[in-house]
Design a protein around this motif. Structure first.
Motif, PDB file in Angstrom:
ATOM      1  N   SER A 108       0.797  -1.227   0.000  1.00 56.87           N
ATOM      2  CA  SER A 108       0.000   0.000   0.000  1.00 56.87           C
ATOM      3  C   SER A 108       0.830   1.277   0.000  1.00 56.87           C
ATOM      4  O   SER A 108       0.382   2.294  -0.539  1.00 56.87           O
ATOM      5  N   ASP A 109       2.005   1.268   0.622  1.00 57.10           N
ATOM      6  CA  ASP A 109       2.838   2.472   0.620  1.00 57.10           C
ATOM      7  C   ASP A 109       4.304   2.078   0.648  1.00 57.10           C
ATOM      8  O   ASP A 109       4.650   0.887   0.692  1.00 57.10           O
ATOM      9  N   TYR A 110       5.194   3.069   0.610  1.00 60.87           N
ATOM     10  CA  TYR A 110       6.627   2.766   0.511  1.00 60.87           C
ATOM     11  C   TYR A 110       7.173   2.119   1.781  1.00 60.87           C
ATOM     12  O   TYR A 110       8.140   1.343   1.735  1.00 60.87           O
ATOM     13  N   LEU A 111       6.552   2.411   2.927  1.00 59.45           N
ATOM     14  CA  LEU A 111       7.020   1.828   4.180  1.00 59.45           C
ATOM     15  C   LEU A 111       6.731   0.325   4.207  1.00 59.45           C
ATOM     16  O   LEU A 111       7.588  -0.479   4.591  1.00 59.45           O
ATOM     17  N   GLN A 112       5.537  -0.051   3.797  1.00 57.86           N
ATOM     18  CA  GLN A 112       5.206  -1.473   3.720  1.00 57.86           C
ATOM     19  C   GLN A 112       6.009  -2.158   2.616  1.00 57.86           C
ATOM     20  O   GLN A 112       6.423  -3.308   2.760  1.00 57.86           O
ATOM     21  N   THR A 113       6.242  -1.428   1.506  1.00 61.66           N
ATOM     22  CA  THR A 113       7.030  -1.984   0.408  1.00 61.66           C
ATOM     23  C   THR A 113       8.441  -2.319   0.873  1.00 61.66           C
ATOM     24  O   THR A 113       9.003  -3.353   0.491  1.00 61.66           O
ATOM     25  N   LYS A 114       9.004  -1.462   1.701  1.00 65.22           N
ATOM     26  CA  LYS A 114      10.343  -1.720   2.236  1.00 65.22           C
ATOM     27  C   LYS A 114      10.354  -3.000   3.062  1.00 65.22           C
ATOM     28  O   LYS A 114      11.231  -3.862   2.886  1.00 65.22           O
ATOM     29  N   ALA A 115       9.384  -3.142   3.947  1.00 63.59           N
ATOM     30  CA  ALA A 115       9.317  -4.330   4.795  1.00 63.59           C
ATOM     31  C   ALA A 115       9.111  -5.590   3.956  1.00 63.59           C
ATOM     32  O   ALA A 115       9.737  -6.632   4.209  1.00 63.59           O
TER      33      ALA A 115
ATOM     34  N   THR B 261       9.921  -6.063   0.713  1.00 61.72           N
ATOM     35  CA  THR B 261      11.105  -6.350  -0.091  1.00 61.72           C
ATOM     36  C   THR B 261      12.188  -7.012   0.746  1.00 61.72           C
ATOM     37  O   THR B 261      12.856  -7.962   0.300  1.00 61.72           O
ATOM     38  N   GLU B 262      12.371  -6.527   1.962  1.00 61.43           N
ATOM     39  CA  GLU B 262      13.374  -7.121   2.849  1.00 61.43           C
ATOM     40  C   GLU B 262      12.988  -8.550   3.217  1.00 61.43           C
ATOM     41  O   GLU B 262      13.848  -9.442   3.292  1.00 61.43           O
ATOM     42  N   ALA B 263      11.703  -8.788   3.402  1.00 61.73           N
ATOM     43  CA  ALA B 263      11.247 -10.140   3.738  1.00 61.73           C
ATOM     44  C   ALA B 263      11.432 -11.097   2.564  1.00 61.73           C
ATOM     45  O   ALA B 263      11.831 -12.253   2.739  1.00 61.73           O
ATOM     46  N   LEU B 264      11.158 -10.609   1.363  1.00 59.87           N
ATOM     47  CA  LEU B 264      11.285 -11.465   0.180  1.00 59.87           C
ATOM     48  C   LEU B 264      12.734 -11.831  -0.118  1.00 59.87           C
ATOM     49  O   LEU B 264      13.006 -12.847  -0.758  1.00 59.87           O
ATOM     50  N   LEU B 265      13.673 -11.024   0.342  1.00 60.94           N
ATOM     51  CA  LEU B 265      15.085 -11.343   0.165  1.00 60.94           C
ATOM     52  C   LEU B 265      15.487 -12.592   0.948  1.00 60.94           C
ATOM     53  O   LEU B 265      16.511 -13.210   0.653  1.00 60.94           O
ATOM     54  N   GLU B 266      14.642 -12.943   1.921  1.00 65.74           N
ATOM     55  CA  GLU B 266      14.983 -14.061   2.800  1.00 65.74           C
ATOM     56  C   GLU B 266      14.446 -15.400   2.326  1.00 65.74           C
ATOM     57  O   GLU B 266      14.713 -16.427   2.948  1.00 65.74           O
TER      58      GLU B 266
END
Length: 310
Positions: free
Chosen positions: A139-146, A148-153
């Motif tokens: 929904s927003d850039y803050l959630q997008t950051k979280a 993206t970091e999770a998907l890296l794992e």
């Protein structure tokens, strides 16, 4: 921090990690500019692949790199990534279970003035129908950051759809409730449940504020994880509500509304109203103009909630 487009945040997170993690590779289909990945290409040229306007090759090359141990991020307009390369997404990424993250940029009606050829109003239904493919719409850039970091794992394929422009933040810096594959309750209320994804979460939150002034208390659920759908959150929100409204930047068939209706009808039957784009070529205009025209704004959502609980 001011408004940041979700696509830019994906690039910033990958650049931050690419310094140490040389397995991260970004691929673009002549879309580094529109995808905000020019800085990644400039700073990490050995971790960047330009395929040109060849979306099918983009996905297949990404899958090949993933099979060689790379974390492949294929960046391309959602309208093309989810249609021109659909077979490659199905076979090379999902069926082969490769670590490919498909980044659909300028999703929904972000390309407004370019018309139906550049709209992606079918991608939730199409990508969700592929076994092994997860679908996320932050929904927003803050959630997008979280996210993206999770998907890296993890090492599983996924489709992430983001808009073209920066939007107002739904959450606050240093206060971003996030759990992988779990929806977020933005507000809680007993009268109705509004379940939204992507850029529709902001207007849903605003609608809840308008309704609160009239004594109508609404739960707003940010269903960024469209697949796997957080059924427990849907049931929790719907069980105590008089009605449910779903809101999505998508065609009326096979998207979030259809998925939520299946769960509600099975577990806690009650009225579910879906707000979406029409089953017709969408009018030409900016995202805001399109949303306002079809009532996908705070006022329109508030009116639909009243209809759902009438």
């Amino acid at each position: 921090m001011g408004k940041i487009a979700n696509k830019q945040m994906i690039c910033e997170v990958l650049m931050e990690h690419a310094v140490q993690d040389k397995s991260i590779v970004a691929l673009c289909s002549d879309s580094r500019g529109s995808g905000s990945f020019t800085s990644f290409a400039d700073q990490y040229p050995e971790q960047f692949v330009e395929t040109g306007i060849a979306e099918q090759n983009l996905v297949s090359i990404a899958a090949g790199l993933a099979k060689c141990g790379k974390k492949a991020y294929a960046v391309s307009p959602a309208c093309f990534l989810s249609t021109r390369s659909y077979e490659q997404c199905k076979v090379d990424a999902a069926y082969s279970n490769t670590n490919v993250k498909l980044i659909g940029i300028s999703g929904g009606v972000s390309y407004g003035a370019l018309g139906m050829s550049h709209h992606s109003a079918q991608d939730i239904a199409a990508m969700s129908a592929i076994p092994n493919m997860r679908v996320y719409i932050p929904s927003d850039y803050l959630q997008t950051k979280a996210l993206t970091e999770a998907l890296l794992e993890d090492e599983k394929p996924a489709y992430i759809r983001v808009g073209r422009n920066a939007v107002d933040a739904v959450y606050e810096e240093n206060n971003v409730p996030f759990e992988m594959d779990k929806a977020t309750f933005v507000t809680e209320g007993e009268d109705a449940a509004v379940i939204a994804c992507g850029e529709m979460v902001g207007p849903a939150k605003d609608a809840a504020e308008l309704l609160a002034k009239e004594g109508i208390h609404v739960s707003v659920i940010d269903m960024y994880c469209v697949k796997p759908l957080d059924e427990a959150a849907v049931i929790k929100a719907a069980s105590g509500a008089k009605g449910v409204v779903t809101v999505e930047e998508h065609a009326p068939f096979g998207g979030l509304g259809s998925m939520v209706a299946q769960v509600v009808s099975r577990e806690c039957p009650k009225k579910v109203l879906n707000m979406s784009l029409p089953d017709a070529p969408v009018i030409t205009g900016t995202s805001k103009e399109v949303f306002d025209y079809y009532g996908l704004n705070a006022q329109g959502i508030a009116a639909k909630v009243k209809e759902a609980i009438a």
